[in-house]
Design a protein around this motif. Structure first.
Motif, PDB file in Angstrom:
ATOM      1  N   TRP A  66       0.721  -1.148  -0.145  1.00 23.29           N
ATOM      2  CA  TRP A  66       0.006  -0.080  -0.213  1.00 23.29           C
ATOM      3  C   TRP A  66       0.866   1.380  -0.031  1.00 23.29           C
ATOM      4  CZ3 TRP A  66      -4.579  -1.237   3.787  1.00 23.29           C
ATOM      5  CH2 TRP A  66      -5.452  -2.380   3.204  1.00 23.29           C
ATOM      6  N   SER A  80      -4.592   5.397   8.244  1.00 23.16           N
ATOM      7  CA  SER A  80      -5.596   4.479   8.082  1.00 23.16           C
ATOM      8  C   SER A  80      -5.270   3.219   7.431  1.00 23.16           C
ATOM      9  CB  SER A  80      -6.971   4.890   7.552  1.00 23.16           C
ATOM     10  OG  SER A  80      -6.554   5.303   6.149  1.00 23.16           O
ATOM     11  N   TYR A  81      -3.979   3.372   6.809  1.00 18.57           N
ATOM     12  CA  TYR A  81      -3.394   2.390   6.047  1.00 18.57           C
ATOM     13  C   TYR A  81      -2.594   1.467   7.148  1.00 18.57           C
ATOM     14  CZ  TYR A  81      -4.663   4.689   1.875  1.00 18.57           C
ATOM     15  OH  TYR A  81      -5.176   5.462   0.774  1.00 18.57           O
ATOM     16  N   ARG A  83      -3.169  -0.254   9.705  1.00 12.51           N
ATOM     17  CA  ARG A  83      -3.886  -1.335  10.376  1.00 12.51           C
ATOM     18  C   ARG A  83      -3.494  -2.515   9.636  1.00 12.51           C
ATOM     19  NH1 ARG A  83     -10.153  -0.358  11.057  1.00 12.51           N
ATOM     20  NH2 ARG A  83     -10.558  -1.021  13.020  1.00 12.51           N
ATOM     21  N   ARG A 200     -12.582 -15.123   5.968  1.00 10.29           N
ATOM     22  CA  ARG A 200     -12.573 -13.619   6.567  1.00 10.29           C
ATOM     23  C   ARG A 200     -12.344 -13.719   7.999  1.00 10.29           C
ATOM     24  NH1 ARG A 200     -13.933  -9.952   3.117  1.00 10.29           N
ATOM     25  NH2 ARG A 200     -13.826  -8.074   4.244  1.00 10.29           N
ATOM     26  N   GLY A 204     -12.743  -8.151   9.895  1.00  9.37           N
ATOM     27  CA  GLY A 204     -13.036  -7.663   8.711  1.00  9.37           C
ATOM     28  C   GLY A 204     -12.035  -6.684   7.940  1.00  9.37           C
ATOM     29  N   THR A 205     -11.124  -6.557   8.706  1.00  9.46           N
ATOM     30  CA  THR A 205     -10.152  -5.881   7.911  1.00  9.46           C
ATOM     31  C   THR A 205      -9.171  -6.388   7.132  1.00  9.46           C
ATOM     32  OG1 THR A 205      -8.942  -5.365   9.719  1.00  9.46           O
ATOM     33  CG2 THR A 205     -10.543  -3.712   9.577  1.00  9.46           C
ATOM     34  N   LEU A 208      -8.609  -9.762   2.896  1.00 10.59           N
ATOM     35  CA  LEU A 208      -8.581  -8.741   1.731  1.00 10.59           C
ATOM     36  C   LEU A 208      -8.942  -9.643   0.213  1.00 10.59           C
ATOM     37  CD1 LEU A 208      -4.943  -7.188   2.841  1.00 10.59           C
ATOM     38  CD2 LEU A 208      -7.422  -6.232   3.248  1.00 10.59           C
ATOM     39  N   THR A 211     -11.347 -13.531  -2.979  1.00 10.81           N
ATOM     40  CA  THR A 211     -12.059 -13.796  -3.996  1.00 10.81           C
ATOM     41  C   THR A 211     -11.551 -12.921  -5.171  1.00 10.81           C
ATOM     42  OG1 THR A 211     -13.905 -12.794  -3.384  1.00 10.81           O
ATOM     43  CG2 THR A 211     -13.948 -14.967  -2.940  1.00 10.81           C
ATOM     44  N   GLY A 212     -11.757 -13.269  -6.546  1.00 10.86           N
ATOM     45  CA  GLY A 212     -11.849 -12.348  -7.541  1.00 10.86           C
ATOM     46  C   GLY A 212     -10.247 -11.894  -7.708  1.00 10.86           C
ATOM     47  N   GLN A 213      -9.390 -12.777  -7.631  1.00  9.51           N
ATOM     48  CA  GLN A 213      -7.849 -12.296  -7.891  1.00  9.51           C
ATOM     49  C   GLN A 213      -7.637 -11.771  -9.297  1.00  9.51           C
ATOM     50  OE1 GLN A 213      -5.111 -12.769  -6.320  1.00  9.51           O
ATOM     51  NE2 GLN A 213      -6.532 -13.134  -4.203  1.00  9.51           N
ATOM     52  N   GLY A 215      -9.197  -9.976 -10.798  1.00  8.09           N
ATOM     53  CA  GLY A 215      -9.359  -8.259 -10.961  1.00  8.09           C
ATOM     54  C   GLY A 215      -8.166  -7.371 -10.337  1.00  8.09           C
ATOM     55  N   ASP A 216      -7.366  -8.184  -9.537  1.00 11.70           N
ATOM     56  CA  ASP A 216      -6.580  -7.636  -8.857  1.00 11.70           C
ATOM     57  C   ASP A 216      -5.086  -7.184  -9.568  1.00 11.70           C
ATOM     58  OD1 ASP A 216      -4.628  -8.443  -5.717  1.00 11.70           O
ATOM     59  OD2 ASP A 216      -5.419  -6.556  -6.312  1.00 11.70           O
TER      60      ASP A 216
ATOM     61  N   MET B 255     -12.948   8.541   9.115  1.00 11.38           N
ATOM     62  CA  MET B 255     -11.591   8.291   9.442  1.00 11.38           C
ATOM     63  C   MET B 255     -11.508   9.006  10.727  1.00 11.38           C
ATOM     64  SD  MET B 255      -9.359   8.631   6.237  1.00 11.38           S
ATOM     65  CE  MET B 255      -9.283   7.339   4.885  1.00 11.38           C
ATOM     66  N   MET B 287     -14.531   2.288   3.351  1.00  9.92           N
ATOM     67  CA  MET B 287     -13.190   3.029   3.691  1.00  9.92           C
ATOM     68  C   MET B 287     -11.974   2.181   3.197  1.00  9.92           C
ATOM     69  SD  MET B 287     -12.513   5.189   6.576  1.00  9.92           S
ATOM     70  CE  MET B 287     -11.515   4.286   7.402  1.00  9.92           C
ATOM     71  N   ASP B 288     -12.510   0.564   3.351  1.00 11.55           N
ATOM     72  CA  ASP B 288     -11.393  -0.383   3.308  1.00 11.55           C
ATOM     73  C   ASP B 288     -10.351  -0.123   1.938  1.00 11.55           C
ATOM     74  OD1 ASP B 288     -10.003  -2.752   2.876  1.00 11.55           O
ATOM     75  OD2 ASP B 288     -11.625  -4.038   2.933  1.00 11.55           O
ATOM     76  N   PRO B 289      -9.476   0.039   2.262  1.00 11.54           N
ATOM     77  CA  PRO B 289      -8.341   0.356   1.270  1.00 11.54           C
ATOM     78  C   PRO B 289      -7.879  -0.850   0.366  1.00 11.54           C
ATOM     79  CG  PRO B 289      -7.188   0.628   3.096  1.00 11.54           C
ATOM     80  CD  PRO B 289      -8.309   0.114   3.506  1.00 11.54           C
ATOM     81  N   SER B 290      -8.297  -2.037   0.847  1.00 10.91           N
ATOM     82  CA  SER B 290      -7.626  -3.102   0.222  1.00 10.91           C
ATOM     83  C   SER B 290      -8.250  -3.236  -1.372  1.00 10.91           C
ATOM     84  CB  SER B 290      -8.185  -4.573   0.765  1.00 10.91           C
ATOM     85  OG  SER B 290      -9.460  -4.528   0.962  1.00 10.91           O
ATOM     86  N   ARG B 291      -7.396  -3.969  -2.067  1.00 10.61           N
ATOM     87  CA  ARG B 291      -7.562  -4.016  -3.490  1.00 10.61           C
ATOM     88  C   ARG B 291      -7.823  -2.669  -4.189  1.00 10.61           C
ATOM     89  NH1 ARG B 291     -11.581  -8.515  -5.261  1.00 10.61           N
ATOM     90  NH2 ARG B 291     -10.038  -8.360  -7.179  1.00 10.61           N
ATOM     91  N   ARG B 294     -11.485  -0.694  -3.883  1.00 15.30           N
ATOM     92  CA  ARG B 294     -12.249  -1.185  -4.747  1.00 15.30           C
ATOM     93  C   ARG B 294     -13.640  -0.922  -4.446  1.00 15.30           C
ATOM     94  NH1 ARG B 294     -11.550  -5.586  -8.425  1.00 15.30           N
ATOM     95  NH2 ARG B 294     -13.553  -6.577  -9.009  1.00 15.30           N
ATOM     96  N   LYS B 316      -3.700  10.564  -4.816  1.00 13.85           N
ATOM     97  CA  LYS B 316      -2.983   9.360  -4.994  1.00 13.85           C
ATOM     98  C   LYS B 316      -2.828   8.697  -6.514  1.00 13.85           C
ATOM     99  CE  LYS B 316      -2.451   4.938  -3.352  1.00 13.85           C
ATOM    100  NZ  LYS B 316      -3.031   3.658  -2.354  1.00 13.85           N
TER     101      LYS B 316
END
Lengths: 221, 399
Positions: A66, A80-81, A83, A200, A204-205, A208, A211-213, A215-216, B255, B287-291, B294, B316
């Motif tokens: 990230w 916030s990143y 975490r 999961r 829930g954080t 990640l 699924t749906g690899q 698209g990543d 946030m 707010m989840d920044p993953s992927r 998304r 960004k």
């Protein structure tokens, strides 16, 4: 990705890249992940991007990185990143002393917002501009030792040591898992075993990439 | 570093010119101190380079002088004039430095060529002038710490829908004042172009202001019962901001509530009704920044304009595209792929601003003018260390 199945890895490690504006955070990330795209995407990388699978001790590990570039003025957003980050790459520019002087602020964030096992790697970037150097290797090395950080000087431009920084961090995290000091069940360890083995997580954080690899991190060419 | 970029910017600007739907006001106007309480509630308008701005410059002993200058005055000129007014003399005239001292004590030095300085300061940051070798002696003013009392009593009187309405109307004006070029200056390196980015700065500052306002108010509400109520109000406020498609403030609020000084107050959180708790966890998912954010990105595509978008992510995306991709390929050929990607991101902004915001005043709105005045300028603590201390006092760490 064709010969490397998307699920073919044992762990996901989450990294965050931090540091002042203009130290080359995105360049490092591009340099590190570009190789993967080299063959079919020589010029341009879209924003949907930021993962690479590496190998440490025979284990395939997916790094999910990230980047916080462009958001330096929103310190609280970058916060916030943190975490659940297993690794933090803290970058300064060896040709700009101010970016080095601000490390203590970044380090405070990294220490207070991650778990004690998060591996923090100090990177002195722009090593190719040795002539304009304002921070010596020895000084930064001392700072790293005092604060228990791993340290390397890199050049995102030439690629020098970029790979090493990302992989050394992973190796250290892996070692922490092996010797039991990093508890994978802890909510915010920043490490996930293979997706199938880990539905999961409760908060829930960290759930990640289950699924749906496909698209990543796709190349937008 | 990139001499070629100048030319490139010119062509980009021409492209943008056709794209830009911004209306520049004809009359120059005075801009007030960004942090100064405004007496009247004039609508914020686009800040122009020729506008005059009033700001203070402090010395190490916290004496100050008030300056009134054009927005695009370079740091070098501010240094010269402020030194005269403050009676600062050094043996070497170039030795005086202009720097920002943040509330945390952190110091940021300005380059002589830097422009539009007063708008770029952090929330409680102040401008200081000192000889280069005395910079270490600069410490923040007491007022930079922020308020010692919260406004929870006032907030009790304000409905969350009315607050969301007033915040959104204000944010919208700031959002529309941004000139799209400012984003490019910011991303390509603002100081290469000699142009101001004050409108973008103001909008960016607004994000931080809303966020720290949330944390400050929660941390300055000593009564547990009142704190639960305020927390509930802020979650509802986020919900209304989302309904109004003000995603920038929506994220700022969420946030703020996720800030460690607030999120650690478990005794407060556990007293929330479960419906409100569920609402908040849904917001956190957004707010989840993953992927690569998304969830947010797909939400955005489903909304219809006008939308006040989450600016940090747009910046960004632009930065990432710019830093990671060469502008020129072999033999000076322009990397059009990159330009297309930049314009794609810029177009998102254009689409979001393509419709005029027409919100209905909430039915039975009370205290609206008071609320409007309140949301324009918030008094906040922006030092995380102080916020953490306050939070620890409210709910001491369990051992």
């Amino acid at each position: 990705m064709a010969n490397q199945g998307p699920y073919n890895y044992s762990y996901i490690f989450k990294y965050i890249i931090i540091g002042d504006m203009g130290v080359g955070k995105s360049c490092l990330l591009h340099q590190f992940t570009e190789k993967k795209f080299m063959a079919d995407c020589p010029h341009t990388i879209g924003v949907e991007f930021g993962t690479r699978i590496i190998e440490v001790n025979g284990q395939k590990i997916k790094l999910q990185i990230w980047d916080t570039a462009g958001q330096e003025r929103f310190r609280a957003v970058t916060r916030s990143y943190y975490r659940g980050a297993a690794g933090a790459l803290m970058v300064y520019d060896i040709t700009r002393r101010a970016t080095y002087n601000h490390l203590s602020g970044w380090l405070t964030d990294a220490r207070s917002l991650t778990n004690p096992n998060t591996v923090i790697f100090l990177i002195g970037n722009k090593g190719d501009l040795d002539g304009q150097r304002e921070v010596t290797y020895d000084e930064a090395k001392r700072f790293a030792d005092e604060n228990d950080l791993l340290f390397l000087e890199t050049s995102a431009k030439t690629g020098d040591h970029v790979e090493d920084a990302f992989i050394e961090t992973a190796r250290k995290i892996y070692q922490n898992i092996q010797d039991g000091s990093l508890d994978l069940n802890a909510a915010e360890s920043g490490v996930q075993p293979k997706p199938s083995a880990n539905p999961r997580s409760a908060n829930g954080t960290v759930g990640l990439d289950g699924t749906g690899q496909s698209g990543d991190s796709k190349c937008q060419c | 570093v990139y001499p070629q970029l100048k030319d490139e910017m010119k062509s980009l600007e021409t492209i943008m010119e056709n794209d830009s739907n911004s209306k520049e006001p004809k009359e120059p106007r005075k801009s007030k101190l960004p942090w100064k309480q405004r007496n009247s509630i004039d609508k914020p308008k686009m800040i122009r380079a020729s506008d005059e701005v009033i700001f203070k410059v402090y010395c190490a002993d916290h004496t100050y002088t008030t300056m009134k200058m054009r927005v695009d005055t370079p740091a070098s000129r501010i240094i010269r004039l402020a030194a005269d007014k403050l009676g600062l003399r050094t043996d070497q005239p170039d030795d005086l430095k202009l720097c920002e001292v943040k509330s945390t004590g952190e110091r940021l030095l300005f380059k002589e060529s830097d422009l539009s300085i007063s708008f770029g300061l952090s929330l409680n940051g102040r401008l200081f002038l000192a000889p280069g070798d005395h910079l270490d002696a600069l410490v923040p003013l007491p007022e930079q710490e922020g308020p010692q009392r919260g406004t929870w009593q006032k907030l009790e009187m304000f409905g969350s829908k009315e607050l969301a309405y007033a915040i959104t109307m204000h944010d919208y004006d700031l959002f529309m004042a941004i000139n799209p070029h400012e984003l490019l200056y910011q991303v390509f390196g603002r100081y290469k172009y000699g142009k101001i980015t004050s409108n973008l700065d103001t909008f960016m500052r607004r994000f931080n202001e809303i966020q720290y306002w949330i944390v400050t108010e929660i941390c300055l509400t000593p009564s547990p019962g009142k704190r639960v109520q305020l927390l509930r109000k802020f979650i509802k406020l986020a919900s209304y901001c989302k309904e109004y498609r003000n995603l920038n403030s929506f994220f700022a609020i969420v946030m703020g509530l996720s800030n460690i000084a607030v999120s650690r107050l478990s005794l407060t959180w556990e007293r929330l009704p479960s419906k409100i708790k569920r609402m908040f966890s849904e917001f956190e998912t957004l707010m989840d920044p993953s992927r690569n954010h998304r969830v947010y990105r797909s939400t955005l595509t489903k909304l219809t304009p006008p939308i006040i978008l989450f600016m940090p992510l747009l910046l960004k995306d632009l930065t990432f595209t710019h830093e990671g991709n060469k502008t020129y390929l072999i033999e000076g050929l322009v990397n059009f792929e990159k330009m297309r990607m930049l314009s794609h991101t810029m177009r998102t902004l254009k689409i979001c601003r393509s419709q005029t915001l027409q919100l209905q005043v909430p039915q039975g709105a009370k205290n609206l003018s008071e609320i409007q005045e309140y949301v324009r300028e918030m008094n906040v603590i922006d030092n995380q260390r102080i916020l953490n201390q306050l939070s620890n006092k409210l709910e001491p760490r369990q051992t």
